[in-house]
Design a protein around this motif. Structure first.
Motif, PDB file in Angstrom:
ATOM      1  N   UNK A 166       1.029  -1.196  -0.172  1.00 41.97           N
ATOM      2  CA  UNK A 166       0.036  -0.031  -0.039  1.00 41.97           C
ATOM      3  C   UNK A 166       0.798   1.157   0.140  1.00 41.97           C
ATOM      4  N   UNK A 167       0.636   2.184  -0.909  1.00 45.41           N
ATOM      5  CA  UNK A 167       1.307   3.409  -1.049  1.00 45.41           C
ATOM      6  C   UNK A 167       0.942   4.477  -0.253  1.00 45.41           C
ATOM      7  N   UNK A 168      -0.656   4.669  -0.194  1.00 44.81           N
ATOM      8  CA  UNK A 168      -1.330   5.530   0.267  1.00 44.81           C
ATOM      9  C   UNK A 168      -2.825   5.090   0.469  1.00 44.81           C
ATOM     10  N   UNK A 169      -2.943   5.462   1.855  1.00 44.11           N
ATOM     11  CA  UNK A 169      -4.400   5.166   2.380  1.00 44.11           C
ATOM     12  C   UNK A 169      -4.828   6.310   3.233  1.00 44.11           C
ATOM     13  N   UNK A 170      -5.940   7.116   2.562  1.00 49.45           N
ATOM     14  CA  UNK A 170      -6.430   8.377   2.982  1.00 49.45           C
ATOM     15  C   UNK A 170      -6.678   8.434   4.540  1.00 49.45           C
ATOM     16  N   UNK A 171      -7.266   7.233   4.990  1.00 54.09           N
ATOM     17  CA  UNK A 171      -7.621   7.094   6.452  1.00 54.09           C
ATOM     18  C   UNK A 171      -6.538   7.157   7.222  1.00 54.09           C
ATOM     19  N   UNK A 172      -5.438   6.576   6.785  1.00 57.65           N
ATOM     20  CA  UNK A 172      -4.279   6.443   7.821  1.00 57.65           C
ATOM     21  C   UNK A 172      -3.349   7.649   7.264  1.00 57.65           C
ATOM     22  N   UNK A 173      -2.893   7.874   5.966  1.00 59.07           N
ATOM     23  CA  UNK A 173      -2.077   8.937   5.597  1.00 59.07           C
ATOM     24  C   UNK A 173      -2.396  10.205   5.270  1.00 59.07           C
ATOM     25  N   UNK A 174      -3.772  10.655   5.361  1.00 61.28           N
ATOM     26  CA  UNK A 174      -4.405  11.989   5.111  1.00 61.28           C
ATOM     27  C   UNK A 174      -4.979  11.985   3.717  1.00 61.28           C
ATOM     28  N   UNK A 175      -5.698  13.140   3.679  1.00 63.22           N
ATOM     29  CA  UNK A 175      -6.365  13.295   2.338  1.00 63.22           C
ATOM     30  C   UNK A 175      -5.279  13.667   0.980  1.00 63.22           C
TER      31      UNK A 175
END
Length: 172
Positions: free
Chosen positions: A1-10
């Motif tokens: 996973x390179x980006x998850x908005x719920x974890x890494x922000x919008x």
């Protein structure tokens, strides 16, 4: 996973200042949300996602697969994705993108659906724009598959080998 908005922000909602994501060879997954979700965005307060990716020499984007597409409160039909070969978008019109597609839950490899641009996308800097312009919220997950490109030396050797084989059969 390179980006998850719920974890890494919008992801960025600003077309001229996309989020920078780093991909590695293989599968790279993004989990995000667009539309009426409370984040600021580009169309009537609707959240859009802009991100930039650099493909190193010898790599390319072979596929962009929609893994999940969930809408709320009603079915928007399709959502928009566009790209440009640049570090950012200069605007939000049709002339400001190199290719675009529409995607939804039944989409598979949307890279094959892009108008205006061939797949795969090779070495260089690309920016992507995901947006839901209806009054819906769309939760999406996509996987970008980065693959090595055949090296020029390997292609040259293959061509030389084929020419030698052809010559040998022609001479016999």
């Amino acid at each position: 996973m390179i980006h998850n908005e719920s974890l890494n922000g919008d992801l960025s909602g600003v077309f001229s200042n996309p989020s920078v994501l780093s991909l590695t060879p293989g599968a790279n997954t993004i989990v995000a949300q667009t539309g009426s979700n409370g984040n600021t965005g580009t169309t009537n307060g609707s959240d859009a996602d802009y991100f930039t990716i650099t493909f190193a020499p010898g790599t390319s984007l072979a596929s962009m697969t929609v893994d999940s597409y969930i809408f709320s409160p009603s079915n928007p039909g399709v959502s928009f994705v566009g790209y440009v070969k640049a570090a950012a978008f200069t605007g939000q019109g049709g002339g400001d993108i190199a290719g675009s597609a529409f995607y939804n839950a039944s989409s598979n490899n949307i890279l094959d659906d892009f108008t205006g641009g061939p797949a795969p996308l090779g070495q260089g800097v690309y920016s992507f724009w995901f947006q839901e312009t209806s009054s819906n919220r769309v939760d999406y997950q996509l996987t970008m598959n980065v693959v090595p490109e055949p090296s020029a030396a390997l292609l040259g050797l293959s061509c030389t080998w084929l020419l030698l084989v052809r010559r040998r059969f022609r001479d016999s």
